[in-house]
Design a protein around this motif. Structure first.
Motif, PDB file in Angstrom:
ATOM      1  N   LEU A  28      -2.533   0.859  -1.313  1.00 56.62           N
ATOM      2  CA  LEU A  28      -1.240   0.287  -0.935  1.00 56.62           C
ATOM      3  C   LEU A  28      -0.125   1.312  -1.082  1.00 56.62           C
ATOM      4  N   ASN A  29      -0.314   2.285  -1.937  1.00 53.43           N
ATOM      5  CA  ASN A  29       0.694   3.324  -2.106  1.00 53.43           C
ATOM      6  C   ASN A  29       0.792   4.255  -0.906  1.00 53.43           C
ATOM      7  N   GLU A  30      -0.191   4.187  -0.008  1.00 48.30           N
ATOM      8  CA  GLU A  30      -0.167   4.994   1.217  1.00 48.30           C
ATOM      9  C   GLU A  30       0.311   4.178   2.422  1.00 48.30           C
ATOM     10  N   ILE A  31       0.794   2.982   2.155  1.00 43.30           N
ATOM     11  CA  ILE A  31       1.189   2.060   3.232  1.00 43.30           C
ATOM     12  C   ILE A  31       2.668   1.751   3.117  1.00 43.30           C
ATOM     13  N   ASN A  32       3.380   1.865   4.238  1.00 45.55           N
ATOM     14  CA  ASN A  32       4.803   1.552   4.239  1.00 45.55           C
ATOM     15  C   ASN A  32       5.062   0.053   4.184  1.00 45.55           C
ATOM     16  N   VAL A  33       4.380  -0.654   5.065  1.00 42.24           N
ATOM     17  CA  VAL A  33       4.608  -2.099   5.159  1.00 42.24           C
ATOM     18  C   VAL A  33       3.277  -2.805   5.405  1.00 42.24           C
ATOM     19  N   VAL A  34       3.081  -3.895   4.731  1.00 48.09           N
ATOM     20  CA  VAL A  34       1.969  -4.803   5.023  1.00 48.09           C
ATOM     21  C   VAL A  34       2.576  -6.093   5.539  1.00 48.09           C
ATOM     22  N   GLY A  35       2.034  -6.555   6.633  1.00 46.84           N
ATOM     23  CA  GLY A  35       2.602  -7.765   7.212  1.00 46.84           C
ATOM     24  C   GLY A  35       1.541  -8.728   7.694  1.00 46.84           C
ATOM     25  N   TRP A  36       1.936  -9.974   7.747  1.00 42.52           N
ATOM     26  CA  TRP A  36       1.099 -11.019   8.335  1.00 42.52           C
ATOM     27  C   TRP A  36       1.777 -11.493   9.607  1.00 42.52           C
ATOM     28  N   ASN A  37       1.002 -11.514  10.674  1.00 38.01           N
ATOM     29  CA  ASN A  37       1.431 -12.088  11.933  1.00 38.01           C
ATOM     30  C   ASN A  37       0.492 -13.235  12.264  1.00 38.01           C
ATOM     31  N   ARG A  38       0.901 -14.096  13.165  1.00 37.13           N
ATOM     32  CA  ARG A  38       0.019 -15.161  13.590  1.00 37.13           C
ATOM     33  C   ARG A  38       0.185 -15.399  15.079  1.00 37.13           C
TER      34      ARG A  38
END
Length: 117
Positions: A28-38
């Motif tokens: 997760l430290n290598e990720i800018n944003v985590v998102g959920w879409n539907r």
């Protein structure tokens, strides 16, 4: 190549709850944003919630006050707690992550959420 795995979908009745889990193959430290879409059948994709590396949270208007996005950095997972589910929440939920170095986005295969009336 970054892989994204989702779990936790299922079927519930109106007013029920579900927790979705998103596990990327990188930290997760290598990720800018985590998102959920539907996306529901016949409808446009919709942003549900995002969490940034800095911990900023953003919610779509349709889920504010009912859904909560959170993360467990030690477990390298992001969660979407969905409460007071309604039939209009029925959709395929997809987790997306943006790599902090490449800027590329990676998506999971999606998990189905079905809310009965």
């Amino acid at each position: 190549q970054v892989h994204v795995a989702e779990s936790g979908g299922g079927s519930v009745q109106t007013g029920g709850s579900l927790v979705l889990s998103c596990t990327p193959s990188i930290s997760l430290n290598e990720i800018n944003v985590v998102g959920w879409n539907r996306q529901a059948p016949g409808k446009e994709p919709e942003m549900v919630a995002t969490i940034s590396r800095g911990g900023n949270l953003v919610y779509g208007n349709a889920v504010k006050g009912r859904f909560t996005i959170s993360r467990d950095i030690g477990a390298n997972r992001v969660f979407l707690q969905m409460d007071n589910l309604m039939p209009r929440d029925t959709a395929t939920y997809v987790c997306a992550v943006s790599h902090s170095r490449s800027g590329l986005a990676y998506y999971g295969q999606g998990t189905q959420v079905t809310v009965g009336s």
